[in-house]
Design a protein around this motif. Structure first.
Motif, PDB file in Angstrom:
ATOM      1  N   LEU A  72       6.354  40.128  66.393  1.00 33.78           N
ATOM      2  CA  LEU A  72       5.555  41.166  67.053  1.00 33.78           C
ATOM      3  C   LEU A  72       5.448  42.398  66.168  1.00 33.78           C
ATOM      4  O   LEU A  72       4.427  43.078  66.135  1.00 33.78           O
ATOM      5  CB  LEU A  72       6.218  41.570  68.379  1.00 33.78           C
ATOM      6  CG  LEU A  72       6.115  40.607  69.562  1.00 33.78           C
ATOM      7  CD1 LEU A  72       6.887  41.184  70.740  1.00 33.78           C
ATOM      8  CD2 LEU A  72       4.669  40.379  69.951  1.00 33.78           C
ATOM      9  N   TYR A  73       6.551  42.675  65.448  1.00 34.17           N
ATOM     10  CA  TYR A  73       6.584  43.915  64.674  1.00 34.17           C
ATOM     11  C   TYR A  73       7.620  43.772  63.571  1.00 34.17           C
ATOM     12  O   TYR A  73       8.678  43.150  63.763  1.00 34.17           O
ATOM     13  CB  TYR A  73       6.942  45.091  65.578  1.00 34.17           C
ATOM     14  CG  TYR A  73       6.931  46.434  64.881  1.00 34.17           C
ATOM     15  CD1 TYR A  73       5.734  47.053  64.539  1.00 34.17           C
ATOM     16  CD2 TYR A  73       8.115  47.082  64.556  1.00 34.17           C
ATOM     17  CE1 TYR A  73       5.718  48.269  63.892  1.00 34.17           C
ATOM     18  CE2 TYR A  73       8.110  48.311  63.911  1.00 34.17           C
ATOM     19  CZ  TYR A  73       6.907  48.906  63.573  1.00 34.17           C
ATOM     20  OH  TYR A  73       6.890  50.117  62.928  1.00 34.17           O
ATOM     21  N   GLN A  74       7.319  44.347  62.425  1.00 31.45           N
ATOM     22  CA  GLN A  74       8.254  44.380  61.305  1.00 31.45           C
ATOM     23  C   GLN A  74       8.195  45.755  60.639  1.00 31.45           C
ATOM     24  O   GLN A  74       7.118  46.340  60.504  1.00 31.45           O
ATOM     25  CB  GLN A  74       7.910  43.302  60.270  1.00 31.45           C
ATOM     26  CG  GLN A  74       8.211  41.875  60.725  1.00 31.45           C
ATOM     27  CD  GLN A  74       7.851  40.852  59.662  1.00 31.45           C
ATOM     28  OE1 GLN A  74       6.671  40.674  59.340  1.00 31.45           O
ATOM     29  NE2 GLN A  74       8.846  40.185  59.112  1.00 31.45           N
ATOM     30  N   GLN A  75       9.359  46.245  60.246  1.00 25.07           N
ATOM     31  CA  GLN A  75       9.414  47.510  59.519  1.00 25.07           C
ATOM     32  C   GLN A  75      10.606  47.475  58.582  1.00 25.07           C
ATOM     33  O   GLN A  75      11.725  47.145  58.992  1.00 25.07           O
ATOM     34  CB  GLN A  75       9.524  48.697  60.495  1.00 25.07           C
ATOM     35  CG  GLN A  75       9.414  50.064  59.807  1.00 25.07           C
ATOM     36  CD  GLN A  75       9.387  51.211  60.798  1.00 25.07           C
ATOM     37  OE1 GLN A  75       9.031  51.040  61.966  1.00 25.07           O
ATOM     38  NE2 GLN A  75       9.758  52.403  60.347  1.00 25.07           N
ATOM     39  N   GLN A  76      10.370  47.798  57.340  1.00 20.16           N
ATOM     40  CA  GLN A  76      11.432  47.777  56.340  1.00 20.16           C
ATOM     41  C   GLN A  76      11.834  49.201  55.957  1.00 20.16           C
ATOM     42  O   GLN A  76      11.043  50.136  56.034  1.00 20.16           O
ATOM     43  CB  GLN A  76      10.976  47.012  55.096  1.00 20.16           C
ATOM     44  CG  GLN A  76      10.687  45.541  55.360  1.00 20.16           C
ATOM     45  CD  GLN A  76      10.256  44.798  54.109  1.00 20.16           C
ATOM     46  OE1 GLN A  76       9.778  45.406  53.141  1.00 20.16           O
ATOM     47  NE2 GLN A  76      10.427  43.484  54.102  1.00 20.16           N
ATOM     48  N   GLY A  77      13.086  49.306  55.563  1.00 11.69           N
ATOM     49  CA  GLY A  77      13.575  50.591  55.070  1.00 11.69           C
ATOM     50  C   GLY A  77      13.694  51.671  56.138  1.00 11.69           C
ATOM     51  O   GLY A  77      13.467  52.847  55.860  1.00 11.69           O
ATOM     52  N   VAL A  78      14.048  51.275  57.357  1.00  6.96           N
ATOM     53  CA  VAL A  78      14.210  52.246  58.443  1.00  6.96           C
ATOM     54  C   VAL A  78      15.547  52.962  58.254  1.00  6.96           C
ATOM     55  O   VAL A  78      16.596  52.312  58.180  1.00  6.96           O
ATOM     56  CB  VAL A  78      14.177  51.559  59.821  1.00  6.96           C
ATOM     57  CG1 VAL A  78      14.305  52.594  60.932  1.00  6.96           C
ATOM     58  CG2 VAL A  78      12.899  50.748  59.982  1.00  6.96           C
ATOM     59  N   ARG A  79      15.509  54.282  58.199  1.00 10.96           N
ATOM     60  CA  ARG A  79      16.742  55.063  58.041  1.00 10.96           C
ATOM     61  C   ARG A  79      17.204  55.584  59.395  1.00 10.96           C
ATOM     62  O   ARG A  79      16.461  56.302  60.075  1.00 10.96           O
ATOM     63  CB  ARG A  79      16.516  56.241  57.094  1.00 10.96           C
ATOM     64  CG  ARG A  79      16.369  55.844  55.638  1.00 10.96           C
ATOM     65  CD  ARG A  79      16.371  57.073  54.745  1.00 10.96           C
ATOM     66  NE  ARG A  79      16.285  56.735  53.345  1.00 10.96           N
ATOM     67  CZ  ARG A  79      16.357  57.623  52.360  1.00 10.96           C
ATOM     68  NH1 ARG A  79      16.508  58.923  52.652  1.00 10.96           N
ATOM     69  NH2 ARG A  79      16.274  57.241  51.100  1.00 10.96           N
ATOM     70  N   LEU A  80      18.410  55.200  59.761  1.00 11.07           N
ATOM     71  CA  LEU A  80      19.005  55.682  61.000  1.00 11.07           C
ATOM     72  C   LEU A  80      20.124  56.647  60.640  1.00 11.07           C
ATOM     73  O   LEU A  80      21.167  56.252  60.133  1.00 11.07           O
ATOM     74  CB  LEU A  80      19.539  54.513  61.836  1.00 11.07           C
ATOM     75  CG  LEU A  80      20.266  54.860  63.136  1.00 11.07           C
ATOM     76  CD1 LEU A  80      19.393  55.707  64.053  1.00 11.07           C
ATOM     77  CD2 LEU A  80      20.713  53.585  63.846  1.00 11.07           C
ATOM     78  N   SER A  81      19.871  57.929  60.871  1.00 11.40           N
ATOM     79  CA  SER A  81      20.839  58.960  60.499  1.00 11.40           C
ATOM     80  C   SER A  81      22.017  58.981  61.462  1.00 11.40           C
ATOM     81  O   SER A  81      21.952  58.454  62.576  1.00 11.40           O
ATOM     82  CB  SER A  81      20.154  60.332  60.480  1.00 11.40           C
ATOM     83  OG  SER A  81      19.077  60.333  59.563  1.00 11.40           O
ATOM     84  N   ALA A  82      23.091  59.638  61.013  1.00 10.97           N
ATOM     85  CA  ALA A  82      24.270  59.768  61.856  1.00 10.97           C
ATOM     86  C   ALA A  82      23.931  60.575  63.104  1.00 10.97           C
ATOM     87  O   ALA A  82      23.092  61.480  63.066  1.00 10.97           O
ATOM     88  CB  ALA A  82      25.390  60.443  61.069  1.00 10.97           C
ATOM     89  N   ASP A  83      24.580  60.224  64.213  1.00 10.97           N
ATOM     90  CA  ASP A  83      24.366  60.879  65.501  1.00 10.97           C
ATOM     91  C   ASP A  83      22.897  60.849  65.915  1.00 10.97           C
ATOM     92  O   ASP A  83      22.365  61.817  66.454  1.00 10.97           O
ATOM     93  CB  ASP A  83      24.883  62.325  65.473  1.00 10.97           C
ATOM     94  CG  ASP A  83      26.403  62.378  65.407  1.00 10.97           C
ATOM     95  OD1 ASP A  83      27.049  61.496  66.002  1.00 10.97           O
ATOM     96  OD2 ASP A  83      26.936  63.285  64.763  1.00 10.97           O
TER      97      ASP A  83
END
Length: 201
Positions: A72-83
């Motif tokens: 359905l969806y693809q995304q590369q290089g997603v940055r999830l920051s702290a908190d």
């Protein structure tokens, strides 16, 4: 004498001609000529032709549910920051500070309070090394993670885990690409792939 012989020959030829044209009243199979062992030609009756039955048509087969589904969806290089929180329904997905994030049933949280960990709403299954990163794997994997937080040592770079929504309507594959922790930055980089699940009927 000569006249009688001539009449006999004529009658014989006439009888042969009638048989050739009209037949002798009996149905006979056609003869075919085949060479014999001596080099001559012998005749044999041909076997009556038979009509071969057509093979039955193959019945259509159906693929297993979900097999070969396009993401359905693809995304590369997603940055999830702290908190911060990653809402799986955002398009595009982006890191949102926890205090600003709306509560979502499908989200991933990077929590520093518990020591740089990830937690997810839904059923989580950490894939073993060598397992394929596919819909089939995520939809069939039932070794669910029982803890609340996944530490970076449990999901190191190169690992992957699946998150299945409670109603099984959404299946998300999360691949860990890097953990970055230094004086100025603290985030985890992820590749995300999502499929429609198979909600119970």
């Amino acid at each position: 004498m000569g006249t009688a012989l001539l009449l006999g020959i004529v009658q014989g030829l006439g009888s042969s001609l009638v048989d050739a044209v009209f037949g002798d009243g009996e149905d006979k199979p056609a003869a075919s000529a085949t060479p014999d062992s001596s080099g001559g030609v012998s005749s044999s009756s041909a076997a009556p032709a038979t009509k071969s039955a057509s093979p039955p048509a193959a019945s259509p087969t159906s693929s297993p549910p979900g097999a070969g589904l396009e993401p359905l969806y693809q995304q590369q290089g997603v940055r999830l920051s702290a908190d911060s929180v990653l809402d799986f329904e955002d398009r595009p997905m982006r890191s949102t500070p926890k205090q600003n994030a709306l509560t979502s049933p499908w989200e991933l949280i990077h929590d520093l309070n518990s020591g740089s960990t990830l937690s997810a709403r839904g059923q989580v299954a950490i894939l073993r090394p060598g397992q394929s990163r596919t819909f089939e794997t995520c939809s069939s994997e039932d070794r669910y993670f029982l803890g609340e937080y996944m530490r970076s040592t449990q999901i190191p770079v190169g690992s992957a885990f699946c998150v299945t929504s409670e109603d099984r309507g959404l299946i998300t594959l999360v691949q860990v690409k890097s953990w970055t922790q230094n004086e100025t930055s603290n985030y985890v980089t992820l590749d995300i792939t999502q499929w429609a699940g198979t909600p119970p009927t």
